[in-house]
Design an enzyme around this catalytic site. Structure first.
Site, mmCIF file in Angstrom:
data_model
loop_
_atom_site.group_PDB
_atom_site.id
_atom_site.type_symbol
_atom_site.label_atom_id
_atom_site.label_comp_id
_atom_site.label_asym_id
_atom_site.label_seq_id
_atom_site.Cartn_x
_atom_site.Cartn_y
_atom_site.Cartn_z
ATOM 1 N N ARG A 163 0.857 -1.174 0.000
ATOM 2 C CA ARG A 163 0.000 0.000 0.000
ATOM 3 C C ARG A 163 0.903 1.237 0.000
ATOM 4 O O ARG A 163 2.024 1.201 0.510
ATOM 5 C CB ARG A 163 -0.900 0.031 1.239
ATOM 6 C CG ARG A 163 -1.827 -1.176 1.384
ATOM 7 C CD ARG A 163 -2.625 -1.057 2.677
ATOM 8 N NE ARG A 163 -3.572 -2.161 2.838
ATOM 9 C CZ ARG A 163 -3.319 -3.275 3.506
ATOM 10 N NH1 ARG A 163 -2.136 -3.430 4.094
ATOM 11 N NH2 ARG A 163 -4.219 -4.233 3.603
ATOM 12 N N LYS A 187 -2.671 -2.056 7.792
ATOM 13 C CA LYS A 187 -3.874 -1.576 8.462
ATOM 14 C C LYS A 187 -3.977 -2.165 9.863
ATOM 15 O O LYS A 187 -3.621 -3.318 10.099
ATOM 16 C CB LYS A 187 -5.112 -1.956 7.649
ATOM 17 C CG LYS A 187 -5.235 -1.185 6.331
ATOM 18 C CD LYS A 187 -6.521 -1.529 5.626
ATOM 19 C CE LYS A 187 -6.679 -0.712 4.350
ATOM 20 N NZ LYS A 187 -7.945 -1.025 3.645
ATOM 21 N N HIS A 258 -2.046 2.473 -5.960
ATOM 22 C CA HIS A 258 -2.863 1.287 -5.726
ATOM 23 C C HIS A 258 -2.990 0.446 -6.999
ATOM 24 O O HIS A 258 -3.201 -0.771 -6.927
ATOM 25 C CB HIS A 258 -4.241 1.690 -5.215
ATOM 26 C CG HIS A 258 -4.808 0.730 -4.214
ATOM 27 N ND1 HIS A 258 -4.215 0.481 -2.996
ATOM 28 C CD2 HIS A 258 -5.897 -0.072 -4.256
ATOM 29 C CE1 HIS A 258 -4.919 -0.405 -2.323
ATOM 30 N NE2 HIS A 258 -5.944 -0.766 -3.062
ATOM 31 N N ARG A 261 -0.364 -2.075 -6.884
ATOM 32 C CA ARG A 261 -0.718 -3.144 -5.931
ATOM 33 C C ARG A 261 -1.708 -4.113 -6.575
ATOM 34 O O ARG A 261 -1.564 -5.329 -6.467
ATOM 35 C CB ARG A 261 -1.311 -2.514 -4.671
ATOM 36 C CG ARG A 261 -1.774 -3.499 -3.597
ATOM 37 C CD ARG A 261 -2.146 -2.701 -2.353
ATOM 38 N NE ARG A 261 -2.987 -3.429 -1.412
ATOM 39 C CZ ARG A 261 -2.535 -4.215 -0.436
ATOM 40 N NH1 ARG A 261 -1.239 -4.412 -0.286
ATOM 41 N NH2 ARG A 261 -3.372 -4.818 0.395
ATOM 42 N N HIS A 284 -3.789 -9.317 3.704
ATOM 43 C CA HIS A 284 -5.216 -9.577 3.851
ATOM 44 C C HIS A 284 -5.441 -10.680 4.870
ATOM 45 O O HIS A 284 -4.568 -11.513 5.123
ATOM 46 C CB HIS A 284 -5.822 -10.018 2.518
ATOM 47 C CG HIS A 284 -6.070 -8.877 1.583
ATOM 48 N ND1 HIS A 284 -6.883 -8.963 0.493
ATOM 49 C CD2 HIS A 284 -5.602 -7.605 1.570
ATOM 50 C CE1 HIS A 284 -6.913 -7.807 -0.143
ATOM 51 N NE2 HIS A 284 -6.136 -6.981 0.488
ATOM 52 N N TYR A 293 -5.595 -19.479 10.584
ATOM 53 C CA TYR A 293 -4.890 -18.879 9.453
ATOM 54 C C TYR A 293 -3.721 -19.763 9.032
ATOM 55 O O TYR A 293 -2.968 -20.260 9.859
ATOM 56 C CB TYR A 293 -4.387 -17.487 9.843
ATOM 57 C CG TYR A 293 -3.812 -16.704 8.706
ATOM 58 C CD1 TYR A 293 -2.437 -16.644 8.509
ATOM 59 C CD2 TYR A 293 -4.642 -16.030 7.826
ATOM 60 C CE1 TYR A 293 -1.909 -15.920 7.473
ATOM 61 C CE2 TYR A 293 -4.114 -15.296 6.789
ATOM 62 C CZ TYR A 293 -2.743 -15.236 6.620
ATOM 63 O OH TYR A 293 -2.217 -14.509 5.578
#
Length: 317
Positions: A163, A187, A258, A261, A284, A293
Site C-alpha cells: 500500500r 492496516k 494502488h 498493488r 489480507h 490462518y
C-alpha cells in the site's frame, strides 16, 4: 498429453490425487473435445487450481462445493483488487469445470450456474500490463537526482504489493538488504514481512548514496524514501510520481500507487501463484472461515514470487 500439461496441472512423478486426476481429465476435455487453445486451457487450469486449493484448505470435497463456496472465493479475489477482466476469466474457467463435472457424472447440480461475471466497462480495469509498467520505468528521465528513487519506488510497489501508506513509512531499520525482506506496518498497525525483489533491492542500494547526501530531517532519519528536503515522502507525492510517469508513458488509464498493488496481485494470480501466499503478501485476512490462518514461511513466499511474478522471473538467482 504430458508435453501439454499446464503449470496448474503438473502432477510430477508421485501418484495422482483424485482431484489431480480430475484436473488432468478436464484439461484433456478442453484441448481435445472443446478444441480450445493450449493458452486458454492452461489459463482455465490455473483458475480451477485456485478453486481446488481453496476448497481443500477448507476440507471440502470437490463434489460438495456449493454456490456459497464459490462466492466466498470470488469475493476474496475482488477484495485483492484483481481486475474485472481477470475475474471474468476465472469465472469462465470455473463454469467450464463444473459443466465438465456434471457431464462426467461427478456432480448432479452445477453450483456455478448463478454466478455472475463482473461488468467490463472501459473505465473499470485499473490493472496495468507488464508492458505498461515497463513503459513507465522507461519514462523515468535519466540523469535526474530523484530518478533512482522513483525507479526504486515503482519496483517496490509492484514487486511487493505494498500500500502507498506502507511504502512512505518503510524504514531502513526494518529492511534486510541481504535477505531481501522488509517488515511493513499495514492496516490496524499489523506488521508483516514481505519479500523484496532483487531488482528493487539493487535499485534501493543505488538510491541510498543519493539519500545520504540530503539534509535529512529528524522525522526522516529512518525512512527509506525521502523528498528533496530530507523529509518523508507524502502519499500525495507518490501519487503524483506514479501519475506523471504513466502520462509520460502514454498510458490512458487512471493510474495510482494502488494500481501497482492491484497489478501485483493480478499478475501473480494469473501466473498461478498460491492464493494464500498472495493474501499474506498483501496483508489480507485469511479466506478460511472455520480453520486457523494458514501461515506460509518466507522461503515459500519468495518461491511463489520467483516462479510467478513477471519482474522476478527475469532474475537468475
Amino acid at each position: 498429453m504430458d508435453s501439454h500439461l499446464s503449470p496448474g496441472f503438473n502432477a510430477g512423478p508421485r501418484p495422482l490425487k483424485p482431484t489431480e486426476k480430475i484436473l488432468l481429465d478436464f484439461e484433456a476435455h478442453l484441448l481435445l473435445e472443446r478444441n480450445l487453445s493450449q493458452n486458454t486451457a492452461s489459463a482455465y487450469g490455473v483458475d480451477v487450481a485456485h478453486l481446488i486449493d481453496f476448497i481443500e484448505a477448507e476440507g471440502i470435497d470437490i463434489t460438495r462445493i456449493s454456490n456459497d463456496h464459490i462466492h466466498t472465493l470470488l469475493a476474496t479475489i475482488r477484495d485483492m483488487g484483481i481486475s474485472p477482466r481477470s475475474q471474468a476469466r476465472m469465472i469462465a474457467g470455473i463454469r467450464s469445470f463444473f459443466r465438465f463435472l456434471r457431464t462426467e457424472g461427478y456432480i448432479k447440480t452445477d453450483p456455478s450456474e448463478l454466478i455472475e461475471s463482473p461488468r467490463l466497462g472501459r473505465d473499470l480495469p485499473d490493472v496495468l500490463s507488464v508492458e505498461e509498467i515497463d513503459a513507465m520505468i522507461a519514462a523515468i528521465p535519466p540523469g535526474k537526482e530523484e530518478s533512482p528513487r522513483n525507479h526504486a519506488i515503482i519496483e517496490t510497489l509492484y514487486g511487493s504489493g505494498l500500500r502507498v501508506s506502507e511504502l512512505v513509512d518503510a524504514r531502513l531499520s526494518r529492511l534486510n538488504l541481504d535477505d531481501a525482506l522488509l517488515i511493513v506496518e499495514g492496516k490496524g498497525s499489523k506488521q508483516r514481512i514481505v519479500p523484496v525483489s532483487p531488482v528493487a533491492i539493487d535499485l534501493i542500494r543505488d538510491y541510498l548514496p543519493m539519500r545520504q547526501r540530503l539534509n535529512i530531517k529528524p522525522q526522516g532519519d529512518d525512512i527509506i524514501f525521502l523528498n528533496r528536503r530530507g523529509a518523508p515522502l507524502s502519499r500525495v507525492m507518490v501519487f503524483y510520481i506514479i501519475r506523471d510517469l504513466a502520462a509520460a508513458a502514454g498510458i490512458g488509464k487512471t493510474v495510482s500507487p494502488h494500481t501497482l498493488r492491484h497489478s501485483f496481485a493480478t499478475h501473480l494470480l494469473e501466473g498461478g501463484a498460491n492464493l494464500r501466499a498472495i493474501q499474506e503478501m498483501l496483508g489480507h485476512e485469511s479466506i478460511a472461515t472455520t480453520e486457523l490462518y494458514l501461515h506460509l514461511d518466507r522461503s515459500k513466499l519468495r518461491k511463489e514470487l520467483l516462479e510467478h511474478h513477471p519482474h522476478y522471473k527475469s532474475v537468475n538467482l
